[in-house]
Design a protein around this motif. Structure first.
Motif, PDB file in Angstrom:
ATOM      1  N   ILE A  75      16.902 -12.129   3.231  1.00 18.01           N
ATOM      2  CA  ILE A  75      15.720 -12.121   4.103  1.00 18.01           C
ATOM      3  C   ILE A  75      15.389 -10.724   4.628  1.00 18.01           C
ATOM      4  O   ILE A  75      14.391 -10.544   5.313  1.00 18.01           O
ATOM      5  N   GLU A  76      16.222  -9.744   4.281  1.00 17.54           N
ATOM      6  CA  GLU A  76      15.989  -8.383   4.767  1.00 17.54           C
ATOM      7  C   GLU A  76      14.616  -7.855   4.344  1.00 17.54           C
ATOM      8  O   GLU A  76      13.879  -7.263   5.141  1.00 17.54           O
ATOM      9  N   GLY A  77      14.241  -8.075   3.080  1.00 22.92           N
ATOM     10  CA  GLY A  77      12.968  -7.579   2.585  1.00 22.92           C
ATOM     11  C   GLY A  77      11.780  -8.206   3.288  1.00 22.92           C
ATOM     12  O   GLY A  77      10.798  -7.531   3.591  1.00 22.92           O
ATOM     13  N   GLU A  78      11.867  -9.511   3.552  1.00 24.44           N
ATOM     14  CA  GLU A  78      10.761 -10.193   4.230  1.00 24.44           C
ATOM     15  C   GLU A  78      10.635  -9.724   5.674  1.00 24.44           C
ATOM     16  O   GLU A  78       9.525  -9.573   6.188  1.00 24.44           O
ATOM     17  N   ILE A  79      11.755  -9.481   6.328  1.00 21.65           N
ATOM     18  CA  ILE A  79      11.719  -8.957   7.689  1.00 21.65           C
ATOM     19  C   ILE A  79      11.073  -7.573   7.699  1.00 21.65           C
ATOM     20  O   ILE A  79      10.228  -7.266   8.541  1.00 21.65           O
ATOM     21  N   ALA A  80      11.463  -6.737   6.741  1.00 27.94           N
ATOM     22  CA  ALA A  80      10.880  -5.395   6.650  1.00 27.94           C
ATOM     23  C   ALA A  80       9.382  -5.466   6.374  1.00 27.94           C
ATOM     24  O   ALA A  80       8.583  -4.737   6.972  1.00 27.94           O
ATOM     25  N   ALA A  81       8.992  -6.348   5.457  1.00 21.68           N
ATOM     26  CA  ALA A  81       7.566  -6.493   5.132  1.00 21.68           C
ATOM     27  C   ALA A  81       6.776  -6.988   6.333  1.00 21.68           C
ATOM     28  O   ALA A  81       5.665  -6.519   6.603  1.00 21.68           O
ATOM     29  N   ASN A  82       7.349  -7.945   7.086  1.00 21.57           N
ATOM     30  CA  ASN A  82       6.679  -8.440   8.293  1.00 21.57           C
ATOM     31  C   ASN A  82       6.504  -7.333   9.321  1.00 21.57           C
ATOM     32  O   ASN A  82       5.425  -7.171   9.906  1.00 21.57           O
ATOM     33  N   TYR A  83       7.576  -6.580   9.550  1.00 17.38           N
ATOM     34  CA  TYR A  83       7.517  -5.541  10.581  1.00 17.38           C
ATOM     35  C   TYR A  83       6.497  -4.461  10.222  1.00 17.38           C
ATOM     36  O   TYR A  83       5.734  -4.002  11.085  1.00 17.38           O
ATOM     37  N   TYR A  84       6.484  -4.061   8.957  1.00 15.34           N
ATOM     38  CA  TYR A  84       5.557  -3.008   8.525  1.00 15.34           C
ATOM     39  C   TYR A  84       4.255  -3.584   7.980  1.00 15.34           C
ATOM     40  O   TYR A  84       3.478  -2.888   7.348  1.00 15.34           O
ATOM     41  N   GLN A  85       4.032  -4.865   8.263  1.00 18.58           N
ATOM     42  CA  GLN A  85       2.757  -5.546   8.024  1.00 18.58           C
ATOM     43  C   GLN A  85       2.280  -5.436   6.577  1.00 18.58           C
ATOM     44  O   GLN A  85       1.121  -5.180   6.307  1.00 18.58           O
ATOM     45  N   PHE A  86       3.216  -5.657   5.665  1.00 24.15           N
ATOM     46  CA  PHE A  86       2.913  -5.727   4.233  1.00 24.15           C
ATOM     47  C   PHE A  86       2.056  -4.548   3.771  1.00 24.15           C
ATOM     48  O   PHE A  86       0.990  -4.710   3.176  1.00 24.15           O
ATOM     49  N   ALA A  87       2.560  -3.356   4.053  1.00 32.79           N
ATOM     50  CA  ALA A  87       1.816  -2.134   3.734  1.00 32.79           C
ATOM     51  C   ALA A  87       1.482  -2.020   2.253  1.00 32.79           C
ATOM     52  O   ALA A  87       0.428  -1.474   1.886  1.00 32.79           O
ATOM     53  N   SER A  88       2.350  -2.533   1.377  1.00 34.53           N
ATOM     54  CA  SER A  88       2.105  -2.401  -0.059  1.00 34.53           C
ATOM     55  C   SER A  88       0.835  -3.114  -0.491  1.00 34.53           C
ATOM     56  O   SER A  88       0.242  -2.775  -1.524  1.00 34.53           O
ATOM     57  N   GLN A  89       0.394  -4.093   0.282  1.00 33.74           N
ATOM     58  CA  GLN A  89      -0.825  -4.818  -0.067  1.00 33.74           C
ATOM     59  C   GLN A  89      -2.084  -4.028   0.266  1.00 33.74           C
ATOM     60  O   GLN A  89      -3.182  -4.413  -0.119  1.00 33.74           O
ATOM     61  N   GLU A  90      -1.923  -2.922   0.963  1.00 32.64           N
ATOM     62  CA  GLU A  90      -3.054  -2.055   1.284  1.00 32.64           C
ATOM     63  C   GLU A  90      -3.119  -0.856   0.348  1.00 32.64           C
ATOM     64  O   GLU A  90      -3.972   0.033   0.514  1.00 32.64           O
ATOM     65  N   LEU A  91      -2.219  -0.808  -0.624  1.00 27.35           N
ATOM     66  CA  LEU A  91      -2.152   0.299  -1.574  1.00 27.35           C
ATOM     67  C   LEU A  91      -2.214  -0.232  -3.004  1.00 27.35           C
ATOM     68  O   LEU A  91      -1.802  -1.361  -3.265  1.00 27.35           O
ATOM     69  N   PHE A  92      -2.706   0.589  -3.910  1.00 33.14           N
ATOM     70  CA  PHE A  92      -2.567   0.277  -5.331  1.00 33.14           C
ATOM     71  C   PHE A  92      -1.170   0.743  -5.721  1.00 33.14           C
ATOM     72  O   PHE A  92      -0.862   1.931  -5.707  1.00 33.14           O
TER      73      PHE A  92
END
Length: 309
Positions: free
Chosen positions: A87-104
């Protein structure tokens, strides 16, 4: 961000403390923990992160994620999950608000050629779509800032943090070198790639993977991750790009359901480099694609660099 928001949709087995506390950052390295951080105490290959909890608390951690409750910890929020790494990755993605989805996002994997390819792709994206960030072997590039790389593919918390910083610095895209170790250890969990590139696979890292099949299977995880749906509207269809001259390329696509583009010199492929002419000053060749032929030249030498074109 409040702890309750970081934990949204994440199944926590046991919780002690307040979910209303503010978290200033997340970290899995006790030496890098700062005041207000959530410390992720996960088991590694050789040690257990729980042994570093006292150091993390001394550094200012206000919450701990681990696999076992410790009643001796006072005034510290405790999150308990049997498999912290999952669950570490999901926690990181939640905290940083899924930044990869705002980038190509472009991920590159392979035994050789990742670094050269990443810099060339960054150069192209810089000119085609504005600033492009980079995470790789030599350095991490975020806007106008450059940082010496500590490892080719950082830990999952650092990756999401770097991607969020790229967004803040005005980047429109990002290129990542993605190692087999990183894929096997979950260091790129919940990073939403738009394109995945396979350069080649040859004898290497067998001290870790033991067999070429294991080595290959680790790399296929990058391509199977393309199947997952995104939370945002995409400009482009997700794409897998593989080297058809390497005998492992079909394995890369065995669990990948998105569009695939092949490239090669020797074998039949969507993109082929023909009539290659190598000189001390550069390389020229004809690029064949979709029934059209385009003459190409660049100042890089060596037949191996044609694969990076």
């Amino acid at each position: 961000m409040k702890l309750k928001n970081i934990l949204k949709n994440i199944p926590i087995k046991q919780f002690k403390g307040s979910k209303e506390i503010e978290i200033s950052g997340i970290c899995a390295n006790s030496k890098l923990v700062g005041p207000g951080n959530l410390f992720i105490a996960k088991k590694g290959r050789s040690d257990d992160g729980c042994q570093y909890i006292p150091e993390a608390i001394s550094g200012g951690a206000v919450a701990i994620l681990s696999d076992i409750y410790d009643p001796s910890l006072k005034q510290i929020a405790q999150l308990i999950h049997p498999d912290v790494a999952s669950i570490e990755g999901e926690i990181a993605a939640n905290y940083y608000q899924f930044a990869s989805q705002e980038l190509f996002m472009v991920g590159i994997t392979g035994t050789n050629g990742k670094t050269t390819s990443s810099f060339l792709i960054k150069h192209l994206l810089d000119h085609l779509d504005g600033p492009c960030g980079l995470i790789g072997t030599i350095e991490y590039i975020i806007g106008q800032h450059r940082y010496q790389a500590s490892r080719t593919t950082p830990d999952v918390c650092t990756n999401h943090k770097l991607l969020r910083e790229m967004v803040r610095q005005g980047c429109h895209s990002a290129v990542m070198e993605v190692t087999s170790h990183a894929l096997d250890q979950g260091r790129v969990q919940h990073i939403d790639y738009d394109a995945a590139v396979f350069t080649n696979l040859s004898l290497d890292h067998l001290d870790y993977h033991q067999t070429m099949e294991n080595y290959c299977n680790a790399k296929t995880k990058l391509f199977s991750s393309l199947n997952s749906s995104s939370r945002r509207n995409k400009k482009f269809a997700k794409t897998a790009i593989v080297n058809a001259d390497n005998p492992w390329h079909k394995q890369m696509l065995k669990e990948c359901s998105v569009r695939a583009i092949t490239y090669a010199i020797e074998n039949s492929a969507d993109l082929r480099a023909l009539d290659i002419n190598l000189t001390a000053k550069g390389t020229s060749f004809t690029l064949s694609y979709g029934g059209e032929s385009v003459p190409c030249y660049w100042p890089l030498t060596g037949r191996f660099n044609v694969y990076n074109a």
